[in-house]
Enzyme design. Sequence first.
Site, short mmCIF file in Angstrom:
data_model
loop_
_atom_site.label_atom_id
_atom_site.label_comp_id
_atom_site.label_asym_id
_atom_site.label_seq_id
_atom_site.Cartn_x
_atom_site.Cartn_y
_atom_site.Cartn_z
N ASN A 1 43.34 76.43 39.30
CA ASN A 1 43.01 77.76 39.80
C ASN A 1 41.58 77.91 40.31
O ASN A 1 41.29 78.83 41.07
CB ASN A 1 43.27 78.79 38.69
CG ASN A 1 42.85 80.18 39.06
OD1 ASN A 1 43.48 80.85 39.86
ND2 ASN A 1 41.75 80.63 38.47
N TYR B 1 37.85 77.02 53.69
CA TYR B 1 38.87 77.48 52.73
C TYR B 1 40.27 77.09 53.19
O TYR B 1 41.09 76.61 52.41
CB TYR B 1 38.75 78.99 52.59
CG TYR B 1 39.56 79.60 51.47
CD1 TYR B 1 39.16 79.49 50.15
CD2 TYR B 1 40.73 80.33 51.76
CE1 TYR B 1 39.89 80.07 49.12
CE2 TYR B 1 41.46 80.91 50.74
CZ TYR B 1 41.04 80.78 49.43
OH TYR B 1 41.78 81.36 48.42
N VAL C 1 34.47 71.70 38.26
CA VAL C 1 35.50 70.79 38.75
C VAL C 1 35.00 69.90 39.88
O VAL C 1 35.62 68.86 40.18
CB VAL C 1 36.76 71.56 39.22
CG1 VAL C 1 37.40 72.28 38.06
CG2 VAL C 1 36.45 72.50 40.37
N ILE D 1 44.71 89.56 46.70
CA ILE D 1 44.90 89.93 45.30
C ILE D 1 43.64 90.59 44.75
O ILE D 1 42.52 90.19 45.09
CB ILE D 1 45.25 88.69 44.45
CG1 ILE D 1 46.43 87.92 45.08
CG2 ILE D 1 45.58 89.08 43.01
CD1 ILE D 1 47.71 88.69 45.19
N LYS E 1 42.96 74.73 51.18
CA LYS E 1 44.23 75.28 50.70
C LYS E 1 45.43 74.67 51.41
O LYS E 1 46.50 74.51 50.81
CB LYS E 1 44.22 76.81 50.87
CG LYS E 1 43.19 77.51 49.99
CD LYS E 1 43.35 77.17 48.52
CE LYS E 1 42.41 77.97 47.64
NZ LYS E 1 42.59 77.66 46.19
#
Length: 248
Positions: free
Chosen positions: A82, A158, A56, A191, A162
């Site tokens: 994602n 990060y 990407v 997660i 985000k």
Amino acid sequence: MQLKDLKIVVTGGAQGMGAHFAQRLLESGAQVAVGDVSEEKLASLPSGIHRRRLDVSNEEDCTSFVHWAHQAMGGLNGLINNAGILRDALLVKKDKATGQVKKLSAADWNAVIGVNLTGATLMVREVVTKMVETDQKPGVIVNMSSIARHGNRGQSNYVAAKASLAANTVTWSREFAPFGVRVGAVAPGMIETPMTQGMNQKARDTLVAAIPVGRIGLPEDIWLAVKFILECDYFNGRTLDVDGGLNF
């Protein structure tokens, strides 16, 4: 939108949450095109899922992938943004023993921004362009943000990516409204994925202990939020935090 009516792209879909989303979508009757940099892991996806290598962070890759996905599925009306990577480090760190000062490298900054923000933005641009060119309505985009967007030590790159995705979820929902395209975001907490499994065990244990529900999250927990956004035609321009109550 009903899941069975989706012709949807999932980036970073060869493992972890992305692979789980793709599996759930396939089970629901959707057509799914998965892109990922790992051709080996792409090959392990269930039959029935369209798959192709995708970086990407490469503009040409994004453009050609979206064109291919549209042809492979006979249309395109959804995207789950994602794909993501981690390159965690303090912006400036002083070694307690040696006194040496270390800095977050430009390479690590650029790598995370390139995949998590620039890449996500390119995919939104290309998917919506295809929708508009083909007069596809309605359409839906789900961005994967993070609760780290509020700020988290050692994650300047990060966090920047985000937080920007969450903000642009609002921006894009307004820009794309005339085209009949909704945009929502999910912000996972900690997660269970290959990414978190590679964490330092002590740091991992400390984080899990701070989660009020008493456990690490599972990809299925996040899928339920993604599913809600896909199906609820009145949800738009907002980010859902799914973090078990964790407060960084």
